[in-house]
Design an enzyme around this catalytic site. Structure first.
Site, PDB file in Angstrom:
ATOM      1  N   GLY A  97       3.420   8.228  26.093  1.00  0.00           N
ATOM      2  CA  GLY A  97       2.427   8.447  25.363  1.00  0.00           C
ATOM      3  C   GLY A  97       2.637   8.978  23.976  1.00  0.00           C
ATOM      4  N   ARG A 135       0.959  -1.286  -0.039  1.00  0.00           N
ATOM      5  CA  ARG A 135       0.074  -0.087   0.000  1.00  0.00           C
ATOM      6  C   ARG A 135       0.811   1.266   0.152  1.00  0.00           C
ATOM      7  NH1 ARG A 135      -2.491  -3.910  -0.660  1.00  0.00           N
ATOM      8  NH2 ARG A 135      -4.515  -4.418  -0.381  1.00  0.00           N
ATOM      9  N   THR A 171      15.187  17.669  28.783  1.00  0.00           N
ATOM     10  CA  THR A 171      15.801  16.494  27.939  1.00  0.00           C
ATOM     11  C   THR A 171      15.594  17.100  26.331  1.00  0.00           C
ATOM     12  OG1 THR A 171      15.055  14.834  29.635  1.00  0.00           O
ATOM     13  CG2 THR A 171      15.296  14.026  27.320  1.00  0.00           C
ATOM     14  N   CYS A 226      21.727  32.276  18.295  1.00  0.00           N
ATOM     15  CA  CYS A 226      21.553  30.932  19.002  1.00  0.00           C
ATOM     16  C   CYS A 226      22.790  30.385  19.575  1.00  0.00           C
ATOM     17  CB  CYS A 226      20.729  30.037  17.927  1.00  0.00           C
ATOM     18  SG  CYS A 226      20.497  28.431  18.879  1.00  0.00           S
ATOM     19  N   ARG A 229      -3.057   5.811  27.940  1.00  0.00           N
ATOM     20  CA  ARG A 229      -2.835   6.487  26.576  1.00  0.00           C
ATOM     21  C   ARG A 229      -1.619   5.812  25.994  1.00  0.00           C
ATOM     22  NH1 ARG A 229      -1.097   8.407  31.191  1.00  0.00           N
ATOM     23  NH2 ARG A 229       0.922   9.214  31.355  1.00  0.00           N
ATOM     24  N   CYS A 284       2.556  14.641  32.804  1.00  0.00           N
ATOM     25  CA  CYS A 284       1.168  14.202  32.810  1.00  0.00           C
ATOM     26  C   CYS A 284       0.653  14.010  34.139  1.00  0.00           C
ATOM     27  CB  CYS A 284       1.230  13.099  31.976  1.00  0.00           C
ATOM     28  SG  CYS A 284       1.604  13.459  30.044  1.00  0.00           S
TER      29      CYS A 284
END
Length: 264
Positions: free
Chosen positions: A50, A23, A143, A255, A82, A198
């Site tokens: 998650g 496909r 992180t 930066c 989740r 969370c």
């Protein structure tokens, strides 16, 4: 079409692979050449929670040849609301190892490398440098910046996502491209951006699936050089209204992370 140069051994599609990925092969934008690129690619996934769950499932099903998954956390009962790559009987097991079990059952043709650790410093740079694309599915701001620095140093494309409460976001960073911004250009480490865990704020279960699936799509596109990726564009999704917004941004010439990367 320009394909991302793979860092794994080149393989050709046999009859079984052609049938399995038919496909994809039927799509003019992918074809045999694109699917071959996917099957020869090596993707590093930071976090098997998650976001990492749908990312890993879709990349495995799409035939990414090598998936390296890094997570030092263990599966908790509260994750199962989740984190769809894990199951009830794996509560207490390391998430990277749990994810690897699911992915190998989903696609035995790929190689899955789980690392039950919180990679940092030279170890993180080693893992990032070995991959064709890094997918940041972690759940904390610090992180993300650490992973971004490693990707800038190694010039490895980074697909970043975040999801908390009902709000999600994603973007793509690629220091191989002159003038392309990095994560630090978008979110300064000294700024006020903070997604939070969370466990503190909660998260709408399907939200991580929506953002994670989008991260997987961007990863496949980067590998195949297909379409338009989210470089310089931040996608924002509000699950309460089911509305997407987009914000464009540019490289910060000052930066401290990527400002001089192209002069190195």
């Amino acid at each position: 079409m320009t394909f991302c140069p793979t860092r794994t051994a080149q393989i050709d599609l046999d009859d079984a692979a052609l049938l399995r990925y038919s496909r994809h092969v039927l799509l003019d934008e992918i074809g045999i050449e694109g699917q071959t690129a996917l099957c020869n690619a090596h993707v590093l996934i930071i976090g098997a929670g998650g976001l990492g769950s749908p990312v890993a499932l879709y990349l495995a099903s799409a035939g990414i040849g090598t998936l390296t998954i890094v997570d030092d956390d263990a599966v908790d009962l509260t994750n199962l609301q989740r984190q769809i790559v894990h199951t009830e009987n794996r509560v207490g097991q390391n998430k990277a190892q749990s994810a690897a079990l699911t992915l190998q059952q989903l696609n035995s043709q790929i190689e899955v490398r789980p690392f039950a650790e919180r990679a940092s410093g030279e170890r993180l740079l080693e893992l990032v440098s070995a991959a064709d694309v890094v997918v940041d599915c972690c759940d904390n701001f610090a992180t993300r910046h650490t992973v971004n620095r490693a990707c800038v140093v190694s010039k490895t494309p980074l697909v970043s996502g975040a999801a908390v409460r009902f709000d999600g976001q994603l973007s793509v960073f690629d220091s191989r491209i002159a003038g392309a911004p990095c994560y630090h250009c978008l979110f300064d480490e000294e700024g006020e951006a903070n997604d939070g865990p969370c466990a503190t704020f909660g998260v709408f279960a399907p939200l991580v699936g929506i953002i994670g699936a989008a991260q997987a799509a961007e990863t496949l596109k980067v590998i195949m050089g297909m379409g338009e990726t989210l470089i310089g564009r931040l996608q924002l999704f509000d699950a309460r209204s089911s509305r997407w917004r987009e914000m464009k941004y540019k490289q910060d010439p000052h930066c401290p992370v990527c400002g001089n990367v192209h002069a190195r």
